[in-house]
Motif scaffolding. Structure first.
Motif, mmCIF file in Angstrom:
data_model
loop_
_atom_site.group_PDB
_atom_site.id
_atom_site.type_symbol
_atom_site.label_atom_id
_atom_site.label_comp_id
_atom_site.label_asym_id
_atom_site.label_seq_id
_atom_site.Cartn_x
_atom_site.Cartn_y
_atom_site.Cartn_z
ATOM 1 N N ARG A 183 0.494 -8.491 9.164
ATOM 2 C CA ARG A 183 0.370 -7.282 8.349
ATOM 3 C C ARG A 183 -0.512 -6.236 9.058
ATOM 4 N NH1 ARG A 183 2.519 -5.003 3.721
ATOM 5 N NH2 ARG A 183 1.111 -3.309 3.227
ATOM 6 N N ALA A 226 1.059 3.327 11.744
ATOM 7 C CA ALA A 226 0.202 4.417 11.289
ATOM 8 C C ALA A 226 0.525 5.690 12.062
ATOM 9 C CB ALA A 226 -1.262 4.051 11.499
ATOM 10 N N ASP A 261 0.848 -1.187 0.000
ATOM 11 C CA ASP A 261 0.000 0.000 0.000
ATOM 12 C C ASP A 261 0.883 1.235 0.000
ATOM 13 O OD1 ASP A 261 -1.445 -2.178 0.711
ATOM 14 O OD2 ASP A 261 -2.588 -1.216 2.300
ATOM 15 N N GLY A 279 0.409 2.454 3.827
ATOM 16 C CA GLY A 279 0.747 1.532 4.901
ATOM 17 C C GLY A 279 2.188 1.073 4.803
ATOM 18 N N ASP A 289 0.648 -2.572 10.278
ATOM 19 C CA ASP A 289 -0.031 -1.393 9.732
ATOM 20 C C ASP A 289 -0.555 -0.498 10.847
ATOM 21 O OD1 ASP A 289 0.401 -1.792 7.047
ATOM 22 O OD2 ASP A 289 -1.518 -2.777 6.684
ATOM 23 N N GLN A 339 8.662 4.862 11.081
ATOM 24 C CA GLN A 339 7.757 3.714 11.221
ATOM 25 C C GLN A 339 8.322 2.705 12.213
ATOM 26 O OE1 GLN A 339 7.508 2.462 7.117
ATOM 27 N NE2 GLN A 339 5.430 3.262 6.924
#
Length: 147
Positions: free
Chosen positions: A100, A108, A11, A14, A104, A61
């Motif tokens: 996953r 976020a 994505d 993501g 994610d 992240q």
């Protein structure tokens, strides 16, 4: 049997696709339905990913994931299991999806800070009318005698 491909889920917003080389799969016997099949098959799927060493996360992240998943990590490794079905292949898919989803959610960005607002004139008027109506209803239930 091949592990489920995660490369097709890249994505833009993501976490990018996780390389299969960074995932560590383990299989074990699973409890639950299945009769004699359960006693002989390794249907539980467990997948692990070293969050600190993965190449797909950016620095920001990675920091968010390590901070938000701190309670679920063993060292820096995130482990997810699935033993929902009798099929090892389906359990592999479920474990990959859960890994996953966890990444994610952890990576976020935080939600925008709420800008405090005050109730409008109409909202205040409706609230006071509801209070008066409720008060009148309760007053009508009391059994006061005005002798």
């Amino acid at each position: 049997m091949e592990a489920p491909e995660m490369a097709d889920r890249g994505d833009a917003q993501g976490v990018p696709a996780l390389p299969e080389a960074e995932l560590v799969w383990r299989f074990s016997r699973s409890g639950g339905p299945g009769g004699q099949h359960v006693n002989t098959s390794d249907t539980r799927a467990t997948v692990s990913l070293d969050v600190a060493a993965t190449s797909v996360l950016t620095g920001r992240q990675r920091e968010r994931a390590l901070e938000r998943l701190a309670g679920r990590l063993r060292g820096t490794v995130l482990t997810v299991s699935a033993s929902d079905t009798r099929s090892q292949a389906r359990n592999r898919e479920l474990a990959a999806e859960r890994l996953r989803a966890a990444l994610d959610a952890a990576c976020a960005p935080p939600p925008r800070e709420r800008r405090p607002t005050r109730p409008g004139r109409g909202a205040r008027r409706r609230r006071l009318e509801d209070k008066r109506r409720r008060s009148a209803l309760k007053r009508s239930r009391s059994c006061r005698s005005d002798d």
